[in-house]
Motif scaffolding. Structure first.
Motif, PDB file in Angstrom:
ATOM      1  N   HIS A  66       0.836  -1.197   0.000  1.00  0.00           N
ATOM      2  CA  HIS A  66       0.000   0.000   0.000  1.00  0.00           C
ATOM      3  C   HIS A  66       0.868   1.244   0.000  1.00  0.00           C
ATOM      4  CE1 HIS A  66      -3.576  -2.325   0.894  1.00  0.00           C
ATOM      5  NE2 HIS A  66      -2.859  -2.978   1.772  1.00  0.00           N
ATOM      6  N   ARG A  67       0.385   2.271  -0.618  1.00  0.00           N
ATOM      7  CA  ARG A  67       1.069   3.563  -0.603  1.00  0.00           C
ATOM      8  C   ARG A  67       0.408   4.422   0.465  1.00  0.00           C
ATOM      9  NH1 ARG A  67       1.430   8.133  -5.173  1.00  0.00           N
ATOM     10  NH2 ARG A  67       3.253   9.179  -4.318  1.00  0.00           N
ATOM     11  N   ARG A  68       1.174   4.923   1.403  1.00  0.00           N
ATOM     12  CA  ARG A  68       0.646   5.764   2.475  1.00  0.00           C
ATOM     13  C   ARG A  68       1.197   7.172   2.321  1.00  0.00           C
ATOM     14  NH1 ARG A  68       0.852   0.626   4.222  1.00  0.00           N
ATOM     15  NH2 ARG A  68      -0.986  -0.113   5.285  1.00  0.00           N
ATOM     16  N   LEU A  69       0.283   8.160   2.417  1.00  0.00           N
ATOM     17  CA  LEU A  69       0.649   9.551   2.188  1.00  0.00           C
ATOM     18  C   LEU A  69       0.323  10.415   3.402  1.00  0.00           C
ATOM     19  CD1 LEU A  69      -0.732   9.951  -1.459  1.00  0.00           C
ATOM     20  CD2 LEU A  69       1.581   9.319  -0.739  1.00  0.00           C
ATOM     21  N   ASN A  70       1.223  11.331   3.739  1.00  0.00           N
ATOM     22  CA  ASN A  70       1.033  12.251   4.853  1.00  0.00           C
ATOM     23  C   ASN A  70       0.008  13.321   4.518  1.00  0.00           C
ATOM     24  OD1 ASN A  70       3.125  11.342   6.729  1.00  0.00           O
ATOM     25  ND2 ASN A  70       4.564  12.009   5.151  1.00  0.00           N
ATOM     26  N   ILE A  71      -0.817  13.655   5.503  1.00  0.00           N
ATOM     27  CA  ILE A  71      -1.799  14.731   5.382  1.00  0.00           C
ATOM     28  C   ILE A  71      -1.854  15.472   6.719  1.00  0.00           C
ATOM     29  CG2 ILE A  71      -4.257  15.311   5.108  1.00  0.00           C
ATOM     30  CD1 ILE A  71      -3.082  14.265   2.528  1.00  0.00           C
ATOM     31  N   GLY A  72      -1.763  16.792   6.692  1.00  0.00           N
ATOM     32  CA  GLY A  72      -2.047  17.601   7.871  1.00  0.00           C
ATOM     33  C   GLY A  72      -1.027  17.593   8.989  1.00  0.00           C
TER      34      GLY A  72
END
Length: 141
Positions: free
Chosen positions: A32-38
């Motif tokens: 899975h690709r996990r992306l930073n937010i906030g």
């Protein structure tokens, strides 16, 4: 702690899952690709070398309430304090984890649980893909 929106998430992999190609984190990362937010920080916008502010703008009705419901799902140990409130010299809330919100196929968005506070109190506008993922989240699962 600051990470650019939509940058690759590596924090827990680095600290808890081996982090490198030999560690347990490598197998999980490939699935899975996990992306930073906030992951906001006052130092980024107000400290030495500050260049830009965090994105702001109108948000769909119900987003804060949905974020509040989603944020209760995946808490973890430790805490962080809202540095935006500290910079303004007001009472600073703290958060104790992160939320993982499934997005489009193969993507999970990872945000601090303070993201609800950032949106409601500081006018932060997360990327539209994250907003869509939160609004589409099935809280019954």
């Amino acid at each position: 702690m600051f990470y650019e929106d939509l940058s690759e998430y590596t924090y827990l992999y680095r600290h808890y899952a081996g982090g490198g190609p030999e560690g347990g984190g490598a197998a999980v990362r490939s699935a899975h690709r996990r992306l930073n937010i906030g992951w906001l920080s006052a130092r980024k916008w107000y400290g030495p070398g500050a260049r830009k502010r965090y994105p702001r703008g109108p948000l769909p009705a119900g987003l804060v309430e949905k974020l509040e419901a989603v944020r209760r799902v995946n808490l973890c140990r430790g805490f962080h304090v809202c540095t935006l409130c500290l910079w303004a010299r007001s009472g600073a809330p703290s958060g104790n984890g992160e939320i993982w919100v499934p997005g489009e196929s193969g993507i999970t968005y990872v945000a601090p649980d303070l993201i609800t506070h950032y949106v409601a109190a500081h006018g932060y506008r997360p990327p539209q893909a994250f907003v869509d993922a939160v609004l589409a989240a099935d809280l019954g699962a």
